[in-house]
Design a protein around this motif. Structure first.
Motif, short mmCIF file in Angstrom:
data_model
loop_
_atom_site.label_atom_id
_atom_site.label_comp_id
_atom_site.label_asym_id
_atom_site.label_seq_id
_atom_site.Cartn_x
_atom_site.Cartn_y
_atom_site.Cartn_z
N VAL A 141 -0.55 9.35 -0.72
CA VAL A 141 0.29 8.24 -0.29
C VAL A 141 0.17 7.56 1.09
N ILE A 142 -0.54 8.46 2.05
CA ILE A 142 -1.15 8.29 3.38
C ILE A 142 -2.15 6.90 3.17
N ILE A 143 -2.93 7.26 2.25
CA ILE A 143 -4.17 6.21 2.17
C ILE A 143 -3.48 4.81 1.69
N PRO A 144 -2.45 4.75 0.80
CA PRO A 144 -2.01 3.53 0.37
C PRO A 144 -1.21 3.02 1.36
N PHE A 145 -0.22 3.88 2.13
CA PHE A 145 0.49 3.28 3.24
C PHE A 145 -0.35 2.67 4.28
N VAL A 146 -1.46 3.40 4.88
CA VAL A 146 -1.98 2.63 5.82
C VAL A 146 -2.81 1.30 5.43
N ALA A 147 -3.39 1.37 3.96
CA ALA A 147 -3.99 0.28 3.42
C ALA A 147 -2.96 -1.15 3.53
N LEU A 148 -1.96 -0.60 2.82
CA LEU A 148 -0.67 -1.75 2.73
C LEU A 148 -0.12 -2.23 3.88
N SER A 149 -0.44 -1.58 5.03
CA SER A 149 0.19 -1.91 6.36
C SER A 149 -0.74 -2.87 7.00
N MET A 150 -2.11 -2.93 6.68
CA MET A 150 -3.31 -3.58 7.45
C MET A 150 -2.85 -5.27 7.51
N ALA A 151 -2.17 -5.59 6.58
CA ALA A 151 -2.07 -7.22 6.35
C ALA A 151 -1.01 -7.53 7.73
N TRP A 152 0.06 -6.94 7.73
CA TRP A 152 1.18 -7.37 8.68
C TRP A 152 0.66 -6.74 10.17
N ALA A 153 -0.01 -5.40 9.98
CA ALA A 153 -0.23 -4.90 11.44
C ALA A 153 -1.38 -5.75 12.00
#
Length: 275
Positions: A141-153
């Motif tokens: 779950v950590i890997i998808p969380f970080v990847a999905l946050s890259m757009a807005w971050a």
């Protein structure tokens, strides 16, 4: 003689009324956790019969792996926020100060990732994690969380760096600094405000997330998943659910109250001085 300016009273009344509306449910949750369920079923606000008890707190602590779920939530949310805080400034710096082929196209693709719902990724991610053996591992779950946050971050950090003094970048380059040294020595110390914003938003999002942890984790479940298990199918257990809700909300509230001070440092950081 100039009269002392007195602000109107109505804004304070409106703010106080809205704050009261937000605070009342918090009192309700605390009251439910400290009273027998038989009393709260007829309304937690009723005080004609009030019995103070900590039975719900004891039951939750004894019957459920509360501490393990708390540790899992801290690890998942903390590592996810740390990954976003470390990677987002690098992406924002690259898209703001570097010129490379496909820069505009890749940035548009990155921004368009906003519209991708998490539900679309569930089946391919589950298949991938099952093949590599990451099911019931917090990194599933950590890997998808970080990847999905890259757009807005990355988008947030890049917008912040739009007003960053380019003269500091040029001065560092004149002194012989490469992009890596310029990023770590000049840009990163003055980008605490967007980093704090990314960290807070990512921590709260991952702390309260339910879908991915419920699908990918079996034993190492975080608090939101445990919260669904406490609420029984036939017995609501509202008093125990209230206890788990209080414990679940304490940490993100404390994180926000601590890191919000970095938002106030935005003006000094924008000047190009180290905060």
């Amino acid at each position: 003689m100039n009269e002392i300016y007195r602000p109107p009273l109505w804004p304070f009344l409106v703010i106080g009324f809205v704050s009261l509306i937000w605070i009342i449910p918090l009192f309700g949750i605390v009251a439910i956790s400290l009273r027998p369920e038989s009393e709260t079923l007829q309304g937690w606000w009723r005080i004609d019969e009030f019995t103070l008890t900590f039975d719900a707190w004891r039951k939750v602590w004894i019957n459920y792996p509360l501490w393990d779920a708390f540790v899992n939530s801290v690890l998942i949310a903390g590592l996810s926020a740390l990954g976003s805080v470390l990677l987002a400034p690098m992406g924002g710096y690259c898209y703001q100060f570097l010129n490379f082929p496909g820069r505009r196209l890749t940035f548009l693709l990155l921004v368009n990732a906003f519209v991708i719902p998490n539900q679309v990724l569930i089946i391919p991610l589950f298949t991938l994690w099952r093949e590599v053996g990451l099911i019931d591992n917090i990194f599933s779950v950590i890997i998808p969380f970080v990847a999905l946050s890259m757009a807005w971050a990355v988008f947030l950090v890049k917008n912040y760096l739009t007003d960053f003094p380019r003269s500091l970048i040029e001065a560092a380059q004149i002194d012989g600094c490469g992009h890596i040294r310029t990023f770590f020595s000049v840009v990163l110390p003055n980008a605490l405000t967007p980093m704090a914003a990314v960290g807070i938003l990512q921590f709260m999002w991952t702390w309260n997330s339910l879908l991915l942890p419920m699908l990918f984790l079996r034993e190492n479940i975080p608090l939101p998943v445990l919260l669904t298990k406490i609420k029984g199918t036939y017995e609501p257990n509202w008093d125990q659910v209230a206890v788990a809700t209080i414990i679940t909300t304490i940490v993100p509230l404390a994180v926000f109250l601590y890191f919000q001070k970095y938002f106030a440092a935005g003006a000094s950081n924008q000047s190009g001085q180290k905060g």
